[in-house]
Design a protein around this motif. Sequence first.
Motif, mmCIF file in Angstrom:
data_model
loop_
_atom_site.group_PDB
_atom_site.id
_atom_site.type_symbol
_atom_site.label_atom_id
_atom_site.label_comp_id
_atom_site.label_asym_id
_atom_site.label_seq_id
_atom_site.Cartn_x
_atom_site.Cartn_y
_atom_site.Cartn_z
ATOM 1 N N ARG A 185 -70.962 25.940 -25.401
ATOM 2 C CA ARG A 185 -70.127 25.114 -26.274
ATOM 3 C C ARG A 185 -69.950 23.712 -25.701
ATOM 4 O O ARG A 185 -70.026 22.713 -26.432
ATOM 5 N N LEU A 186 -69.740 23.605 -24.399
ATOM 6 C CA LEU A 186 -69.608 22.296 -23.770
ATOM 7 C C LEU A 186 -70.902 21.482 -23.886
ATOM 8 O O LEU A 186 -70.867 20.258 -23.850
ATOM 9 N N ALA A 187 -72.026 22.174 -24.039
ATOM 10 C CA ALA A 187 -73.311 21.501 -24.209
ATOM 11 C C ALA A 187 -73.572 21.107 -25.669
ATOM 12 O O ALA A 187 -74.638 20.572 -25.977
ATOM 13 N N GLY A 188 -72.609 21.392 -26.544
ATOM 14 C CA GLY A 188 -72.733 20.947 -27.927
ATOM 15 C C GLY A 188 -73.291 21.965 -28.888
ATOM 16 O O GLY A 188 -73.613 21.627 -30.032
ATOM 17 N N PHE A 189 -73.400 23.226 -28.462
ATOM 18 C CA PHE A 189 -73.892 24.268 -29.364
ATOM 19 C C PHE A 189 -72.747 24.829 -30.200
ATOM 20 O O PHE A 189 -71.630 25.007 -29.713
ATOM 21 N N SER A 190 -73.039 25.111 -31.457
ATOM 22 C CA SER A 190 -72.117 25.857 -32.312
ATOM 23 C C SER A 190 -72.406 27.336 -32.135
ATOM 24 O O SER A 190 -73.571 27.758 -32.217
ATOM 25 N N LEU A 191 -71.372 28.112 -31.883
ATOM 26 C CA LEU A 191 -71.525 29.551 -31.646
ATOM 27 C C LEU A 191 -71.106 30.315 -32.893
ATOM 28 O O LEU A 191 -69.953 30.257 -33.304
ATOM 29 N N HIS A 192 -72.045 31.029 -33.482
ATOM 30 C CA HIS A 192 -71.790 31.776 -34.716
ATOM 31 C C HIS A 192 -71.876 33.272 -34.408
ATOM 32 O O HIS A 192 -72.936 33.764 -34.007
ATOM 33 N N PRO A 193 -70.755 33.998 -34.544
ATOM 34 C CA PRO A 193 -70.773 35.423 -34.228
ATOM 35 C C PRO A 193 -71.858 36.160 -35.005
ATOM 36 O O PRO A 193 -72.076 35.914 -36.191
ATOM 37 N N GLU A 194 -72.531 37.045 -34.289
ATOM 38 C CA GLU A 194 -73.545 37.901 -34.902
ATOM 39 C C GLU A 194 -72.958 39.283 -35.170
ATOM 40 O O GLU A 194 -72.275 39.848 -34.312
ATOM 41 N N GLY B 129 -70.595 46.191 -37.006
ATOM 42 C CA GLY B 129 -69.975 45.838 -35.743
ATOM 43 C C GLY B 129 -70.329 44.405 -35.385
ATOM 44 O O GLY B 129 -71.047 43.731 -36.117
ATOM 45 N N GLN B 130 -69.828 43.938 -34.244
ATOM 46 C CA GLN B 130 -70.087 42.556 -33.824
ATOM 47 C C GLN B 130 -70.626 42.554 -32.404
ATOM 48 O O GLN B 130 -70.167 43.307 -31.545
ATOM 49 N N GLU B 131 -71.637 41.693 -32.167
ATOM 50 C CA GLU B 131 -72.216 41.615 -30.828
ATOM 51 C C GLU B 131 -72.922 40.281 -30.642
ATOM 52 O O GLU B 131 -73.912 39.988 -31.311
ATOM 53 N N GLY B 132 -72.430 39.455 -29.748
ATOM 54 C CA GLY B 132 -73.102 38.221 -29.394
ATOM 55 C C GLY B 132 -72.955 37.118 -30.418
ATOM 56 O O GLY B 132 -72.170 37.199 -31.368
ATOM 57 N N TYR B 133 -73.731 36.055 -30.192
ATOM 58 C CA TYR B 133 -73.686 34.863 -31.032
ATOM 59 C C TYR B 133 -75.091 34.334 -31.276
ATOM 60 O O TYR B 133 -75.995 34.533 -30.464
ATOM 61 N N ILE B 134 -75.262 33.654 -32.402
ATOM 62 C CA ILE B 134 -76.388 32.752 -32.590
ATOM 63 C C ILE B 134 -75.861 31.358 -32.267
ATOM 64 O O ILE B 134 -74.858 30.924 -32.848
ATOM 65 N N ALA B 135 -76.496 30.694 -31.325
ATOM 66 C CA ALA B 135 -76.083 29.351 -30.924
ATOM 67 C C ALA B 135 -77.069 28.343 -31.497
ATOM 68 O O ALA B 135 -78.286 28.511 -31.350
ATOM 69 N N VAL B 136 -76.564 27.311 -32.166
ATOM 70 C CA VAL B 136 -77.431 26.287 -32.748
ATOM 71 C C VAL B 136 -76.910 24.911 -32.350
ATOM 72 O O VAL B 136 -75.716 24.697 -32.159
ATOM 73 N N ARG B 137 -77.842 23.977 -32.243
ATOM 74 C CA ARG B 137 -77.510 22.592 -31.887
ATOM 75 C C ARG B 137 -78.422 21.680 -32.690
ATOM 76 O O ARG B 137 -79.654 21.795 -32.625
ATOM 77 N N GLY B 138 -77.825 20.816 -33.495
ATOM 78 C CA GLY B 138 -78.620 19.889 -34.287
ATOM 79 C C GLY B 138 -79.288 20.517 -35.485
ATOM 80 O O GLY B 138 -80.235 19.951 -36.044
ATOM 81 N N MET B 139 -78.816 21.689 -35.927
ATOM 82 C CA MET B 139 -79.399 22.377 -37.073
ATOM 83 C C MET B 139 -78.386 23.369 -37.624
ATOM 84 O O MET B 139 -77.492 23.816 -36.904
ATOM 85 N N PRO B 140 -78.496 23.725 -38.910
ATOM 86 C CA PRO B 140 -77.625 24.765 -39.456
ATOM 87 C C PRO B 140 -78.123 26.152 -39.073
ATOM 88 O O PRO B 140 -79.255 26.318 -38.599
#
Length: 206
Positions: free
Chosen positions: A50-59, A183-194
């Motif tokens: 997150r500090l590197a600018g990634f959006s974290l989207h729960p998977e 259930g929920q597990e992890g994230y998809i992290a994206v930066r500069g894209m949807p």
Amino acid sequence: MWVLATYGVLPGHQARGIGKRLMDAALRHADGRPGIFSSSVHAGATRRYRLAGFSLHPEMQMVGTVDRSMLPAVHGLQEGRADDFEWMDRLDRDLRLAGHGPDHGYMLDTLRLVVSRDAAKPGYVYIDDRGRASLLAAAHPETAQELLWEALASSQGDTLVNCITTPNEWAIDVGLAARLDIGQEGYIAVRGMPVPAPYLASGHFL
């Protein structure tokens, strides 16, 4: 586009700034290009992302045995071939800003490829030998749902639908109809894209 394939610091060396230096080096290599990767829930790693600018989207993921009485008839799907790769890469570029390129050839050698060649509603899914969707991309949610149903129809015993993000709730609707548990597990992290949609990422090829 670029993908962060592996990121880790040995436990005894954490909290010393090593992770930050590794991430800074990765971002220099990325050179401003869009990025995507699948993240664990490790608190230190997700903080750094997150500090590197990634959006974290729960998977989310859905597991269980398919209620075969709920399987619908699907239409317009065919077995895929290598000569489908060109339009599949165009679809990939629309959804994730870059094609999978040679990844398609590798996956075709190891997985079953099912496609919709409808020019208005193209899509594809790779299915493993247990009937699990390994990678799915489509131009419209309706096509994505038909492709996922095709995968579920070929499942054997317990199955898994993985890497479901909020923009891909169409997959949750299919899983619930098939009587799978969510259930929920992890994230998809994206930066500069949807977040790609309609799309179920591959754990290996994203």
